[in-house]
Enzyme design. Sequence first.
Site, mmCIF file in Angstrom:
data_model
loop_
_atom_site.group_PDB
_atom_site.id
_atom_site.type_symbol
_atom_site.label_atom_id
_atom_site.label_comp_id
_atom_site.label_asym_id
_atom_site.label_seq_id
_atom_site.Cartn_x
_atom_site.Cartn_y
_atom_site.Cartn_z
ATOM 1 N N ALA A 112 0.850 -1.205 0.000
ATOM 2 C CA ALA A 112 0.000 0.000 0.000
ATOM 3 C C ALA A 112 0.885 1.255 0.000
ATOM 4 O O ALA A 112 0.620 2.222 -0.717
ATOM 5 C CB ALA A 112 -0.931 0.000 1.204
ATOM 6 N N GLY A 113 1.954 1.229 0.805
ATOM 7 C CA GLY A 113 2.881 2.367 0.849
ATOM 8 C C GLY A 113 3.599 2.557 -0.481
ATOM 9 O O GLY A 113 3.904 3.691 -0.884
ATOM 10 N N ASP A 114 3.854 1.448 -1.171
ATOM 11 C CA ASP A 114 4.520 1.533 -2.487
ATOM 12 C C ASP A 114 3.588 2.184 -3.506
ATOM 13 O O ASP A 114 4.003 3.056 -4.283
ATOM 14 C CB ASP A 114 4.913 0.128 -2.982
ATOM 15 C CG ASP A 114 5.903 -0.544 -2.051
ATOM 16 O OD1 ASP A 114 6.664 0.174 -1.380
ATOM 17 O OD2 ASP A 114 5.908 -1.780 -1.985
HETATM 18 O O1 RIB Z 1 6.326 -3.073 0.387
HETATM 19 C C1 RIB Z 1 6.030 -4.412 0.146
HETATM 20 C C2 RIB Z 1 7.267 -5.138 -0.316
HETATM 21 O O2 RIB Z 1 8.208 -5.195 0.746
HETATM 22 C C3 RIB Z 1 7.052 -6.571 -0.713
HETATM 23 O O3 RIB Z 1 6.708 -6.714 -2.074
HETATM 24 C C4 RIB Z 1 8.354 -7.245 -0.335
HETATM 25 O O4 RIB Z 1 9.064 -7.754 -1.416
HETATM 26 C C5 RIB Z 1 9.150 -6.191 0.438
HETATM 27 O O5 RIB Z 1 10.104 -5.597 -0.353
#
Ligand code: RIB
Length: 298
Positions: free
Chosen positions: A250-252
Amino acid sequence: MGRIIVIGSSNTDMVVKAKRIPSPGETVLGGTFFMNPGGKGANQAVAAARLNGNVTFVTKVGYDLFGERSKSLLEKEGIDTRFIIKDPENPSGIALISVDENGENCIVVAPGANMTLSAYDIDDEVFNTTKEDVFLMQLEIPLSTVEFVAEKASARGSKVILNPAPAKQLPGYLLSSLFAITPNEVEAETLTGIPVDDPLTAGKAADKLFSKGIKNVIITMGAAGAFLRSEGISQMVPVVPVKAVDTTAAGDVFTAGLAVAISEGKDILEAVNFANRAAAISVTRLGAQASAPYRKEL
Ligand code: RIB
């Protein structure tokens, strides 16, 4: 419209969903195992591309099937993968993820090749950028590489956004070079020493980071939305409530949404609203990259 240059990790996620995340020493029976592409860098690159960003991704993978597969999936997303490097000595990154029935997760990363991505690996052409371009980084690669990129990119006038995950204390000279930072509550506490659990404490932590010279501080607060501190702005930016299935990435997705909106010239408040909407969709679906929404869904 500016370009988005993501420099960071790529992993393969090994995921099991269970009623709850086990306590230390405990075994719990979960549901079906599934494997899907992840890594904070790759997740942000894919999410930005799906939101119509013009994305270049720099990462380091091993000479193995996981690395091959990550690269070919990134190409299918329309991402520029020319600067992906292969490490002859270390395997591609892996993450072991448990997700509970509320969608909360617990992640252990074996970074492998990601942690050997050095400043020397980054082609000079990557820095052939303008003021409209946005660099996007996280902390699953060496801090020295993040510092090198931030200094070089900001000296060229490009905007640098840092998603400071996994949490780590950061030097003042790095923070002062940032256009934006997007910690969650836990990461904000690591950076400031202020426990963050409501808008008041988020405001205090955001003020502390803002005073270090970061132009835009955005603390992501899950279902509550995000706290934004910028020149003349100090407020919560709420999000429409959704039923969370899996909060992984979600943060990504939030940080990628922010980068896309900024690359399109949106103002910071509009950009945080856009990022909130993208992240809210992602938590209604399982998986990391698998959950990233397409622009038309927003
Ligand atoms: O932010 C989620 C991610 O954190 C996952 O996809 C995992 O690979 C870690 O890097």
